[in-house]
Motif scaffolding. Structure first.
Motif, PDB file in Angstrom:
ATOM      1  N   UNK A 144       0.836  -1.180   0.000  1.00  0.00           N
ATOM      2  CA  UNK A 144       0.000   0.000   0.000  1.00  0.00           C
ATOM      3  C   UNK A 144       0.881   1.244   0.000  1.00  0.00           C
ATOM      4  N   UNK A 145       0.685   2.092  -0.961  1.00  0.00           N
ATOM      5  CA  UNK A 145       1.455   3.335  -1.056  1.00  0.00           C
ATOM      6  C   UNK A 145       0.691   4.462  -0.388  1.00  0.00           C
ATOM      7  N   UNK A 146       1.390   5.189   0.430  1.00  0.00           N
ATOM      8  CA  UNK A 146       0.795   6.348   1.078  1.00  0.00           C
ATOM      9  C   UNK A 146       1.318   7.602   0.413  1.00  0.00           C
ATOM     10  N   UNK A 147       0.478   8.560   0.268  1.00  0.00           N
ATOM     11  CA  UNK A 147       0.898   9.853  -0.244  1.00  0.00           C
ATOM     12  C   UNK A 147       1.202  10.732   0.957  1.00  0.00           C
ATOM     13  N   UNK A 148       2.401  11.218   0.972  1.00  0.00           N
ATOM     14  CA  UNK A 148       2.821  12.062   2.086  1.00  0.00           C
ATOM     15  C   UNK A 148       2.965  13.486   1.571  1.00  0.00           C
ATOM     16  N   UNK A 149       2.317  14.401   2.236  1.00  0.00           N
ATOM     17  CA  UNK A 149       2.404  15.805   1.868  1.00  0.00           C
ATOM     18  C   UNK A 149       3.567  16.427   2.625  1.00  0.00           C
ATOM     19  N   UNK A 150       4.581  16.823   1.889  1.00  0.00           N
ATOM     20  CA  UNK A 150       5.739  17.442   2.509  1.00  0.00           C
ATOM     21  C   UNK A 150       5.803  18.890   2.049  1.00  0.00           C
ATOM     22  N   UNK A 151       5.723  19.789   2.992  1.00  0.00           N
ATOM     23  CA  UNK A 151       5.859  21.201   2.662  1.00  0.00           C
ATOM     24  C   UNK A 151       7.325  21.529   2.435  1.00  0.00           C
ATOM     25  N   UNK A 152       7.556  22.440   1.544  1.00  0.00           N
ATOM     26  CA  UNK A 152       8.924  22.839   1.256  1.00  0.00           C
ATOM     27  C   UNK A 152       9.533  23.482   2.490  1.00  0.00           C
ATOM     28  N   UNK A 153      10.654  22.971   2.883  1.00  0.00           N
ATOM     29  CA  UNK A 153      11.369  23.505   4.035  1.00  0.00           C
ATOM     30  C   UNK A 153      12.510  24.348   3.498  1.00  0.00           C
ATOM     31  N   UNK A 154      12.561  25.581   3.889  1.00  0.00           N
ATOM     32  CA  UNK A 154      13.595  26.461   3.378  1.00  0.00           C
ATOM     33  C   UNK A 154      14.702  26.634   4.409  1.00  0.00           C
ATOM     34  N   UNK A 155      15.547  25.623   4.469  1.00  0.00           N
ATOM     35  CA  UNK A 155      16.683  25.684   5.378  1.00  0.00           C
ATOM     36  C   UNK A 155      17.567  26.869   5.011  1.00  0.00           C
ATOM     37  N   UNK A 156      17.679  27.126   3.709  1.00  0.00           N
ATOM     38  CA  UNK A 156      18.543  28.223   3.255  1.00  0.00           C
ATOM     39  C   UNK A 156      18.081  29.559   3.826  1.00  0.00           C
ATOM     40  N   UNK A 157      16.774  29.789   3.813  1.00  0.00           N
ATOM     41  CA  UNK A 157      16.257  31.047   4.372  1.00  0.00           C
ATOM     42  C   UNK A 157      16.504  31.141   5.870  1.00  0.00           C
ATOM     43  N   UNK A 158      16.360  30.025   6.556  1.00  0.00           N
ATOM     44  CA  UNK A 158      16.587  30.024   8.003  1.00  0.00           C
ATOM     45  C   UNK A 158      18.048  30.328   8.340  1.00  0.00           C
ATOM     46  N   UNK A 159      18.959  29.707   7.608  1.00  0.00           N
ATOM     47  CA  UNK A 159      20.377  29.951   7.866  1.00  0.00           C
ATOM     48  C   UNK A 159      20.680  31.429   7.671  1.00  0.00           C
ATOM     49  N   UNK A 160      20.215  31.999   6.574  1.00  0.00           N
ATOM     50  CA  UNK A 160      20.468  33.420   6.292  1.00  0.00           C
ATOM     51  C   UNK A 160      19.852  34.311   7.373  1.00  0.00           C
ATOM     52  N   UNK A 161      18.609  34.019   7.739  1.00  0.00           N
ATOM     53  CA  UNK A 161      17.907  34.808   8.755  1.00  0.00           C
ATOM     54  C   UNK A 161      18.655  34.799  10.092  1.00  0.00           C
ATOM     55  N   UNK A 162      19.011  33.610  10.565  1.00  0.00           N
ATOM     56  CA  UNK A 162      19.700  33.499  11.853  1.00  0.00           C
ATOM     57  C   UNK A 162      21.102  34.104  11.785  1.00  0.00           C
ATOM     58  N   UNK A 163      21.807  33.919  10.674  1.00  0.00           N
ATOM     59  CA  UNK A 163      23.158  34.485  10.542  1.00  0.00           C
ATOM     60  C   UNK A 163      23.090  36.005  10.610  1.00  0.00           C
ATOM     61  N   UNK A 164      22.157  36.586   9.872  1.00  0.00           N
ATOM     62  CA  UNK A 164      22.020  38.050   9.879  1.00  0.00           C
ATOM     63  C   UNK A 164      21.599  38.574  11.256  1.00  0.00           C
TER      64      UNK A 164
END
Length: 73
Positions: A1-21
């Motif tokens: 049985x295949x399940x469809x998993x909804x994965x929202x785009x995670x923007x690690x890049x934005x988080x790194x930039x935000x926290x660094x700044x």
């Protein structure tokens, strides 16, 4: 049985930039603290590539956040 998993785009890049700044670190300073080049940090922040998973504890420590913060919406 295949399940469809909804994965929202995670923007690690934005988080790194935000926290660094928020820490007033340049890409060069941040890179030196991690032992990587400023170009590597730039690529992470643009989403061209992502930091190796082994960097996550150091990223969180330097940026004053939790590892989970990189993955939360």
């Amino acid at each position: 049985m295949n399940e469809i998993i909804n994965i929202n785009r995670i923007s690690i890049s934005d988080r790194i930039k935000e926290y660094r700044r928020s820490r007033a670190l340049t890409q060069g300073e941040f890179g030196r603290l991690l032992g990587v080049s400023p170009q590597a940090v730039c690529k992470w922040e643009r989403g061209v590539c992502y930091p190796d998973i082994t960097f996550l504890p150091d990223l969180a420590r330097i940026l004053g956040c939790r590892i989970d913060d990189f993955f939360e919406e």
